[in-house]
Design a protein around this motif. Sequence first.
Motif, PDB file in Angstrom:
ATOM      1  N   GLU A  66       0.832  -1.205   0.000  1.00 58.24           N
ATOM      2  CA  GLU A  66       0.000   0.000   0.000  1.00 58.24           C
ATOM      3  C   GLU A  66       0.866   1.254   0.000  1.00 58.24           C
ATOM      4  OE1 GLU A  66      -3.570   2.317   0.156  1.00 58.24           O
ATOM      5  OE2 GLU A  66      -3.038   0.299  -0.516  1.00 58.24           O
ATOM      6  N   ALA A  67       1.954   1.232   0.798  1.00 58.35           N
ATOM      7  CA  ALA A  67       2.874   2.369   0.820  1.00 58.35           C
ATOM      8  C   ALA A  67       3.515   2.565  -0.551  1.00 58.35           C
ATOM      9  CB  ALA A  67       3.952   2.152   1.882  1.00 58.35           C
ATOM     10  N   THR A  68       3.801   1.464  -1.234  1.00 60.05           N
ATOM     11  CA  THR A  68       4.360   1.549  -2.584  1.00 60.05           C
ATOM     12  C   THR A  68       3.335   2.127  -3.556  1.00 60.05           C
ATOM     13  OG1 THR A  68       5.807  -0.341  -2.160  1.00 60.05           O
ATOM     14  CG2 THR A  68       5.376   0.204  -4.456  1.00 60.05           C
ATOM     15  N   ARG A  69       2.083   1.688  -3.433  1.00 63.02           N
ATOM     16  CA  ARG A  69       1.017   2.187  -4.318  1.00 63.02           C
ATOM     17  C   ARG A  69       0.827   3.688  -4.148  1.00 63.02           C
ATOM     18  NH1 ARG A  69      -4.182   3.493  -4.465  1.00 63.02           N
ATOM     19  NH2 ARG A  69      -4.440   3.265  -2.204  1.00 63.02           N
ATOM     20  N   LEU A  70       1.002   4.179  -2.914  1.00 64.94           N
ATOM     21  CA  LEU A  70       0.814   5.599  -2.628  1.00 64.94           C
ATOM     22  C   LEU A  70       2.058   6.426  -2.940  1.00 64.94           C
ATOM     23  CD1 LEU A  70      -1.120   5.307   0.762  1.00 64.94           C
ATOM     24  CD2 LEU A  70      -2.069   5.920  -1.476  1.00 64.94           C
ATOM     25  N   GLY A  71       3.133   5.761  -3.367  1.00 72.10           N
ATOM     26  CA  GLY A  71       4.347   6.485  -3.717  1.00 72.10           C
ATOM     27  C   GLY A  71       5.240   6.806  -2.544  1.00 72.10           C
ATOM     28  N   ARG A  72       4.988   6.204  -1.398  1.00 75.73           N
ATOM     29  CA  ARG A  72       5.801   6.487  -0.212  1.00 75.73           C
ATOM     30  C   ARG A  72       6.936   5.486  -0.030  1.00 75.73           C
ATOM     31  NH1 ARG A  72       3.384   5.529   4.088  1.00 75.73           N
ATOM     32  NH2 ARG A  72       1.279   4.868   3.499  1.00 75.73           N
ATOM     33  N   PHE A  73       6.951   4.427  -0.830  1.00 79.24           N
ATOM     34  CA  PHE A  73       8.012   3.429  -0.713  1.00 79.24           C
ATOM     35  C   PHE A  73       8.344   2.908  -2.106  1.00 79.24           C
ATOM     36  CE2 PHE A  73      10.208  -0.405   0.662  1.00 79.24           C
ATOM     37  CZ  PHE A  73      10.818   0.015   1.829  1.00 79.24           C
ATOM     38  N   ARG A  74       9.630   2.717  -2.352  1.00 79.51           N
ATOM     39  CA  ARG A  74      10.088   2.283  -3.663  1.00 79.51           C
ATOM     40  C   ARG A  74       9.653   0.841  -3.950  1.00 79.51           C
ATOM     41  NH1 ARG A  74      14.585   5.238  -5.926  1.00 79.51           N
ATOM     42  NH2 ARG A  74      14.935   3.362  -7.179  1.00 79.51           N
ATOM     43  N   GLY A  75       9.088   0.627  -5.136  1.00 80.64           N
ATOM     44  CA  GLY A  75       8.661  -0.710  -5.501  1.00 80.64           C
ATOM     45  C   GLY A  75       9.812  -1.676  -5.659  1.00 80.64           C
ATOM     46  N   ASP A  76      10.943  -1.212  -6.246  1.00 80.72           N
ATOM     47  CA  ASP A  76      12.079  -2.110  -6.441  1.00 80.72           C
ATOM     48  C   ASP A  76      12.676  -2.551  -5.109  1.00 80.72           C
ATOM     49  OD1 ASP A  76      12.935   0.455  -5.912  1.00 80.72           O
ATOM     50  OD2 ASP A  76      14.311   0.592  -7.616  1.00 80.72           O
ATOM     51  N   LEU A  77      12.647  -1.665  -4.098  1.00 87.74           N
ATOM     52  CA  LEU A  77      13.145  -2.050  -2.780  1.00 87.74           C
ATOM     53  C   LEU A  77      12.187  -3.025  -2.105  1.00 87.74           C
ATOM     54  CD1 LEU A  77      15.103  -1.844  -0.437  1.00 87.74           C
ATOM     55  CD2 LEU A  77      13.974   0.279   0.271  1.00 87.74           C
ATOM     56  N   MET A  78      10.876  -2.778  -2.247  1.00 83.63           N
ATOM     57  CA  MET A  78       9.905  -3.689  -1.646  1.00 83.63           C
ATOM     58  C   MET A  78      10.095  -5.115  -2.177  1.00 83.63           C
ATOM     59  SD  MET A  78       5.727  -3.820  -1.884  1.00 83.63           S
ATOM     60  CE  MET A  78       5.826  -4.440  -3.577  1.00 83.63           C
ATOM     61  N   TYR A  79      10.308  -5.252  -3.484  1.00 85.58           N
ATOM     62  CA  TYR A  79      10.453  -6.585  -4.066  1.00 85.58           C
ATOM     63  C   TYR A  79      11.714  -7.282  -3.557  1.00 85.58           C
ATOM     64  CZ  TYR A  79       6.746  -5.045  -7.166  1.00 85.58           C
ATOM     65  OH  TYR A  79       5.548  -4.578  -7.654  1.00 85.58           O
ATOM     66  N   ARG A  80      12.767  -6.525  -3.286  1.00 88.35           N
ATOM     67  CA  ARG A  80      13.983  -7.129  -2.743  1.00 88.35           C
ATOM     68  C   ARG A  80      13.787  -7.574  -1.298  1.00 88.35           C
ATOM     69  NH1 ARG A  80      18.808  -7.066  -5.258  1.00 88.35           N
ATOM     70  NH2 ARG A  80      18.993  -5.878  -7.199  1.00 88.35           N
ATOM     71  N   LEU A  81      12.987  -6.806  -0.547  1.00 89.56           N
ATOM     72  CA  LEU A  81      12.752  -7.151   0.855  1.00 89.56           C
ATOM     73  C   LEU A  81      11.745  -8.284   1.000  1.00 89.56           C
ATOM     74  CD1 LEU A  81      12.456  -3.566   2.394  1.00 89.56           C
ATOM     75  CD2 LEU A  81      14.420  -5.107   2.554  1.00 89.56           C
ATOM     76  N   LYS A  82      10.853  -8.420   0.030  1.00 88.91           N
ATOM     77  CA  LYS A  82       9.695  -9.300   0.170  1.00 88.91           C
ATOM     78  C   LYS A  82       9.874 -10.633  -0.562  1.00 88.91           C
ATOM     79  CE  LYS A  82       4.640  -8.773   0.222  1.00 88.91           C
ATOM     80  NZ  LYS A  82       3.508  -7.941  -0.218  1.00 88.91           N
ATOM     81  N   ILE A  83      11.105 -11.110  -0.658  1.00 85.41           N
ATOM     82  CA  ILE A  83      11.311 -12.415  -1.284  1.00 85.41           C
ATOM     83  C   ILE A  83      10.576 -13.489  -0.473  1.00 85.41           C
ATOM     84  CG2 ILE A  83      13.036 -14.172  -1.840  1.00 85.41           C
ATOM     85  CD1 ILE A  83      14.942 -11.870  -2.524  1.00 85.41           C
ATOM     86  N   LEU A  84      10.708 -13.422   0.850  1.00 82.87           N
ATOM     87  CA  LEU A  84       9.897 -14.252   1.746  1.00 82.87           C
ATOM     88  C   LEU A  84       9.001 -13.314   2.554  1.00 82.87           C
ATOM     89  CD1 LEU A  84      12.548 -16.839   2.985  1.00 82.87           C
ATOM     90  CD2 LEU A  84      10.756 -17.202   1.282  1.00 82.87           C
ATOM     91  N   HIS A  85       7.766 -13.739   2.802  1.00 82.86           N
ATOM     92  CA  HIS A  85       6.789 -12.847   3.439  1.00 82.86           C
ATOM     93  C   HIS A  85       6.084 -13.574   4.571  1.00 82.86           C
ATOM     94  CE1 HIS A  85       2.746 -10.574   3.223  1.00 82.86           C
ATOM     95  NE2 HIS A  85       3.597  -9.881   3.956  1.00 82.86           N
ATOM     96  N   LEU A  86       6.045 -12.921   5.730  1.00 82.06           N
ATOM     97  CA  LEU A  86       5.302 -13.440   6.882  1.00 82.06           C
ATOM     98  C   LEU A  86       4.287 -12.395   7.315  1.00 82.06           C
ATOM     99  CD1 LEU A  86       8.200 -14.920   9.057  1.00 82.06           C
ATOM    100  CD2 LEU A  86       6.436 -16.230   7.883  1.00 82.06           C
ATOM    101  N   GLU A  87       3.058 -12.817   7.504  1.00 83.35           N
ATOM    102  CA  GLU A  87       2.019 -11.909   8.010  1.00 83.35           C
ATOM    103  C   GLU A  87       1.549 -12.438   9.359  1.00 83.35           C
ATOM    104  OE1 GLU A  87      -2.048  -9.678   6.479  1.00 83.35           O
ATOM    105  OE2 GLU A  87      -0.898 -10.964   5.124  1.00 83.35           O
ATOM    106  N   LEU A  88       1.792 -11.671  10.421  1.00 81.35           N
ATOM    107  CA  LEU A  88       1.466 -12.130  11.769  1.00 81.35           C
ATOM    108  C   LEU A  88      -0.020 -11.907  12.060  1.00 81.35           C
ATOM    109  CD1 LEU A  88       4.487 -11.002  13.949  1.00 81.35           C
ATOM    110  CD2 LEU A  88       4.274 -12.907  12.373  1.00 81.35           C
TER     111      LEU A  88
END
Length: 343
Positions: free
Chosen positions: A174-196
């Motif tokens: 959502e932060a990426t969609r709103l332009g507050r976070f870089r999409g390319d960085l999100m994809y590098r961080l989100k290789i594995l994803h956990l939602e608590l």
Amino acid sequence: MSRVLQPGGDVNPSLASERRVDDLRGEIVGASPAFLALLAQLRRVAGSEAPVLIEGETGSGKELAARAVHYWGTRCAGPFVPVNCGALPDHLLEAELFGHERGAFTDAKLARRGLVAEANGGTLFLDEVDALSAKAQIALLRFLQDQRYRPLGSARELCTNVRLIAATNQPLAEATRLGRFRGDLMYRLKILHLELPPLRDRPGDAEQLALHFAGVFCAKYRMPAKTFDAATLAWIGRHPWPGNVRELENWVHRELLMADGLTIHASLDVPSGDRRTSEADAIADFQHAKAEAVRRFERDYVLAVLRQARGNVTRAAQIAGKERRAFGKLLKKHGIDRQALQD
């Protein structure tokens, strides 16, 4: 929940790691289906070296999950270095992460190793990663490409070997969609994803956690063992706990210290407590909604003024009737890139 497990000096690393894993088992409490599914995910994620993004509401145990991934994985003998991105000023973040040489900036009287060097061979945990400014996001993205970096004021390029785990209480997509976070960085961080899962979606776990925290605090204050009466324990199970595990822990802490005798009765009778809790939740929801509305208005206003000034910060500050420095802080706060608005 916020206890720091640090590497143990001259202790044999493998023995120290075993003790940390045992300690961690004592902190991870729950038996609900959602919680057991999360444990299975943690085990799978811990078995790899890929970056992990952990998302979950405030107080849901993101740092504890990150520690589980570290201490259950192949890097358990290495350091676990937590960083609260929201607490680091933008101008100090690169120096904190990558270190600096003496005289690199004002007050840099001594050279200092950065946190990526401290985490070498272990895990670097970036909490509140969504709070990083646009400049800090670029620096982190560059580091993630090959884990090479240059301390501030140094001509030497260094290399480290860390596993990166990031966490946020807001959906990064959502932060990426709103332009507050870089999409390319999100994809590098989100290789594995956990939602608590929030505590309200873990039936039965609140009661177990309350009993666990009561035992922890009794041991801490050297008190005789205390427990809850049946009505209070039932209320704990029904309460939605909007602040999740952290709220429950703080509530148990207070009630245990204020309780007379060996049985903990809630300081409010259960029916009225439910009503008061509902009222408090409504107030909290209103305050959250109000804060979000103010944030959106502020960001939209700053964008509108900046567009009117064609990306000129000084002119935009004059239009808004603010000092340039204060206006610049608003740009950083909302992650707005003025260069994208320039002609």
